[in-house]
Design a protein around this motif. Structure first.
Motif, PDB file in Angstrom:
ATOM      1  N   SER A   1      -4.738  19.440  -7.053  1.00 11.89           N
ATOM      2  CA  SER A   1      -4.037  19.381  -8.234  1.00 11.89           C
ATOM      3  C   SER A   1      -4.293  20.595  -9.190  1.00 11.89           C
ATOM      4  O   SER A   1      -3.627  21.215 -10.053  1.00 11.89           O
ATOM      5  CB  SER A   1      -4.316  18.241  -9.419  1.00 11.89           C
ATOM      6  OG  SER A   1      -5.407  18.040  -9.844  1.00 11.89           O
ATOM      7  N   GLY A   2      -5.401  21.202  -8.964  1.00 13.24           N
ATOM      8  CA  GLY A   2      -6.035  22.320  -9.742  1.00 13.24           C
ATOM      9  C   GLY A   2      -6.645  22.091 -11.409  1.00 13.24           C
ATOM     10  O   GLY A   2      -6.647  22.926 -11.909  1.00 13.24           O
ATOM     11  N   THR A   3      -6.781  20.576 -11.424  1.00 13.46           N
ATOM     12  CA  THR A   3      -6.875  20.164 -12.785  1.00 13.46           C
ATOM     13  C   THR A   3      -8.358  19.559 -12.713  1.00 13.46           C
ATOM     14  O   THR A   3      -8.878  19.239 -11.688  1.00 13.46           O
ATOM     15  CB  THR A   3      -6.073  19.067 -13.201  1.00 13.46           C
ATOM     16  OG1 THR A   3      -6.216  18.176 -12.569  1.00 13.46           O
ATOM     17  CG2 THR A   3      -4.687  19.936 -13.392  1.00 13.46           C
ATOM     18  N   VAL A   4      -8.874  19.430 -14.085  1.00  5.87           N
ATOM     19  CA  VAL A   4     -10.288  18.848 -14.247  1.00  5.87           C
ATOM     20  C   VAL A   4      -9.921  17.282 -14.198  1.00  5.87           C
ATOM     21  O   VAL A   4      -9.346  16.704 -15.092  1.00  5.87           O
ATOM     22  CB  VAL A   4     -10.935  19.098 -15.451  1.00  5.87           C
ATOM     23  CG1 VAL A   4     -12.161  18.320 -15.467  1.00  5.87           C
ATOM     24  CG2 VAL A   4     -11.451  20.689 -15.240  1.00  5.87           C
ATOM     25  N   GLN A   5     -10.429  16.663 -13.326  1.00  9.26           N
ATOM     26  CA  GLN A   5     -10.246  15.076 -13.196  1.00  9.26           C
ATOM     27  C   GLN A   5     -11.487  14.319 -13.348  1.00  9.26           C
ATOM     28  O   GLN A   5     -11.369  13.125 -13.792  1.00  9.26           O
ATOM     29  CB  GLN A   5      -9.450  14.666 -11.988  1.00  9.26           C
ATOM     30  CG  GLN A   5      -8.262  15.396 -11.957  1.00  9.26           C
ATOM     31  CD  GLN A   5      -7.191  14.802 -10.880  1.00  9.26           C
ATOM     32  OE1 GLN A   5      -7.685  13.796 -10.095  1.00  9.26           O
ATOM     33  NE2 GLN A   5      -6.065  14.709 -11.209  1.00  9.26           N
ATOM     34  N   GLY A   6     -12.796  15.056 -13.617  1.00 12.00           N
ATOM     35  CA  GLY A   6     -14.022  14.362 -13.711  1.00 12.00           C
ATOM     36  C   GLY A   6     -14.896  15.220 -14.419  1.00 12.00           C
ATOM     37  O   GLY A   6     -14.654  16.564 -14.583  1.00 12.00           O
ATOM     38  N   ILE A   7     -15.851  14.571 -14.935  1.00 16.07           N
ATOM     39  CA  ILE A   7     -16.874  15.347 -15.961  1.00 16.07           C
ATOM     40  C   ILE A   7     -18.024  14.769 -15.598  1.00 16.07           C
ATOM     41  O   ILE A   7     -18.503  13.495 -15.751  1.00 16.07           O
ATOM     42  CB  ILE A   7     -16.574  15.302 -17.294  1.00 16.07           C
ATOM     43  CG1 ILE A   7     -15.043  16.236 -17.373  1.00 16.07           C
ATOM     44  CG2 ILE A   7     -17.669  15.633 -18.336  1.00 16.07           C
ATOM     45  CD1 ILE A   7     -14.637  16.178 -18.965  1.00 16.07           C
ATOM     46  N   GLU A   8     -19.222  15.358 -15.317  1.00 16.91           N
ATOM     47  CA  GLU A   8     -20.617  14.691 -15.045  1.00 16.91           C
ATOM     48  C   GLU A   8     -21.392  14.852 -16.602  1.00 16.91           C
ATOM     49  O   GLU A   8     -21.507  16.084 -17.071  1.00 16.91           O
ATOM     50  CB  GLU A   8     -21.404  15.322 -13.884  1.00 16.91           C
ATOM     51  CG  GLU A   8     -22.515  14.822 -13.777  1.00 16.91           C
ATOM     52  CD  GLU A   8     -23.422  15.159 -12.818  1.00 16.91           C
ATOM     53  OE1 GLU A   8     -22.952  15.999 -11.800  1.00 16.91           O
ATOM     54  OE2 GLU A   8     -24.570  14.627 -12.352  1.00 16.91           O
ATOM     55  N   ALA A   9     -21.901  13.712 -17.104  1.00 17.08           N
ATOM     56  CA  ALA A   9     -22.684  13.884 -18.167  1.00 17.08           C
ATOM     57  C   ALA A   9     -24.301  14.118 -17.651  1.00 17.08           C
ATOM     58  O   ALA A   9     -24.763  13.433 -16.708  1.00 17.08           O
ATOM     59  CB  ALA A   9     -22.862  12.498 -18.750  1.00 17.08           C
ATOM     60  N   LEU A  10     -24.827  15.021 -18.300  1.00 16.04           N
ATOM     61  CA  LEU A  10     -26.390  15.425 -17.886  1.00 16.04           C
ATOM     62  C   LEU A  10     -26.998  15.649 -19.199  1.00 16.04           C
ATOM     63  O   LEU A  10     -26.728  16.262 -20.118  1.00 16.04           O
ATOM     64  CB  LEU A  10     -26.006  17.044 -17.164  1.00 16.04           C
ATOM     65  CG  LEU A  10     -25.421  17.024 -15.915  1.00 16.04           C
ATOM     66  CD1 LEU A  10     -24.823  18.419 -15.657  1.00 16.04           C
ATOM     67  CD2 LEU A  10     -26.224  16.349 -14.648  1.00 16.04           C
TER      68      LEU A  10
END
Ligand code: C2E
Ligand code: MG
Ligand code: MG
Ligand code: MG
Length: 285
Positions: A52-61
Motif C-alpha cells: 500500500s505504500g503506507t505505514v501500518q505498523g510502528i515499533e516502540a523502542l
C-alpha cells in the motif's frame, strides 16, 4: 599496551575488568530508581507496508536518559534489567506507554496503526504475563488487534510445551506475535511451523549485507517464501537504502523498517511527519 608490561596480560586486563565492573554497578544503581524518576521514554519507528505504500505498523523502542550517565542504549541496560526482576516493571511500563500512545493517536482521529512492543525472555517466563497484558489492554482501552508482541528466538529455548502454552495464552488475549531478529538465534526451523507466529522479522544483519553477499540475498528470498508458505507476514529490519528496498519489494516482502524510512522518533515527530505534513509518506514515492 600489553607489550609495555612484557606481555603480562594479567596486570593489563585487571584494571579494564575493574572498570567494567564499576560501570556495571553504577548502571545498576541508577537503573533501580529510573522508573520512579521518570527517566525512561519511548521512541517510535514506522514500518512501511510495501503493497500500500503506507505505514501500518510502528515499533516502540525504549530509551533511558539518566543524569549521571546520559543516554544509555537498550542493548546496555536491558540485559542488566533482565538480571534482576526490574525488567518486569520496565517491560510493563513500555507496554502501557506504547498502548496508551496508540490509543491517543486513534482518538486524535489518525488512521489506526499496529503497535509492536519487544518482550524480554524474563517477561515471557513470568506466568503473569497474559494477565498483565489483558490488564494493560483494559486500562488503555486499546483493541488488541492493534498490538503485536515481538519475541526473539532466545525465548524459545524453554520447554516446548510451556512455550506453546504461553504463546497460546498470549494469542487468546487477541494480540499478534512476531518473531524478531530472525535468523541469528539458535533455534531450529521447525518451530516456525509449530508455533503460532503471525509475523517474521528478518534480522538486519541479513538485510545489510544483501547487496554485497549473494548468500544473504538468497537467505532473505528463501525466508520470505518460507514465512509466506507458513502464513506469516514478513518485515525486513534495518533497511537503509533504495537498493535493499527494491530487492525486498521484488521478493514480495510485506513491510520494511529502517533508517531509509525513518529512525526511531518521538510520538510528536511521528504524528507530525506521518499524518500532519505527511513528509514521511512523501519520502516513500
Ligand atoms: P530490535 O527489537 O531488533 O529493534 C530494532 C533495532 O534496530 C533498534 O535499536 C533500532 O533503532 C535499530 N534500527 C532500526 N532501523 C535501523 C537501520 O536501518 N539500521 C540500523 N543499523 N539499525 C536500525 P535500539 O532501539 O537500540 O534497540 C536495540 C534492541 O534493544 C532492540 O532490537 C530490542 O531487542 C531491545 N529493546 C528495545 N526496546 C525494548 C523494550 O522496550 N523492551 C525490551 N525487552 N527490549 C527492547
Ligand atoms: Mg523488535
Ligand atoms: Mg530486531
Ligand atoms: Mg535486535
Amino acid at each position: 599496551k600489553a607489550k609495555e608490561f612484557g606481555g603480562n596480560t594479567y596486570t593489563v586486563f585487571v584494571p579494564d575488568h575493574q572498570e567494567a565492573v564499576e560501570k556495571k554497578l553504577v548502571l545498576q544503581r541508577n537503573l533501580r530508581t529510573a522508573l520512579e524518576r521518570d527517566e525512561f521514554y519511548v521512541l517510535y519507528q514506522p514500518q512501511l507496508d510495501l503493497r500500500s505504500g503506507t505505514v501500518q505498523g510502528i515499533e516502540a523502542l525504549i530509551r533511558w536518559k539518566n543524569e549521571e550517565l546520559g543516554e544509555v542504549a537498550p542493548a546496555e541496560f536491558i540485559p542488566l534489567a533482565e538480571g534482576s526482576r526490574l525488567i518486569l516493571s520496565i517491560g510493563e511500563w513500555v507496554l502501557r506507554t506504547a498502548c496508551a500512545q496508540n490509543k491517543a493517536w486513534q482518538e486524535e482521529g489518525f488512521p489506526p496503526v499496529n503497535i509492536s512492543v519487544n518482550l524480554s525472555s524474563v517477561q515471557f517466563q513470568s506466568e503473569e504475563l497474559p494477565a498483565t497484558i489483558q490488564r494493560i489492554l483494559r486500562e488503555t482501552a486499546l483493541d488488541p488487534k492493534w498490538v503485536t508482541l515481538e519475541i526473539t528466538e532466545s525465548l524459545l529455548l524453554q520447554s516446548k510445551s510451556r512455550t506453546m502454552r504461553m504463546l497460546n495464552e498470549l494469542k487468546a488475549t487477541g494480540v499478534s506475535i512476531a518473531i524478531d531478529d530472525f535468523g541469528v538465534g539458535y533455534s531450529s526451523l521447525s518451530y516456525l511451523k509449530d508455533y503460532p507466529f503471525d509475523c517474521l522479522k528478518i534480522d538486519k544483519s541479513f538485510i545489510q549485507h544483501m547487496n554485497e553477499e549473494q548468500g544473504d540475498e538468497l537467505i532473505v528470498r528463501t525466508v520470505i517464501g518460507l514465512a509466506h508458505g507458513l502464513n506469516m507476514t514478513v518485515i525486513a529490519e534495518g533497511v537503509e537504502n533504495e537498493e535493499q528496498l527494491h530487492y525486498l519489494h521484488q521478493q514480495s516482502c510485506d513491510s520494511i523498517q529502517g533508517f531509509l524510512i525513518s529512525k526511531p522518533i518521538s510520538p510528536d515527530q511521528l504524528s507530525k511527519q506521518l499524518w500532519v505534513d505527511q513528509s514521511l509518506g512523501r519520502k516513500l514515492h
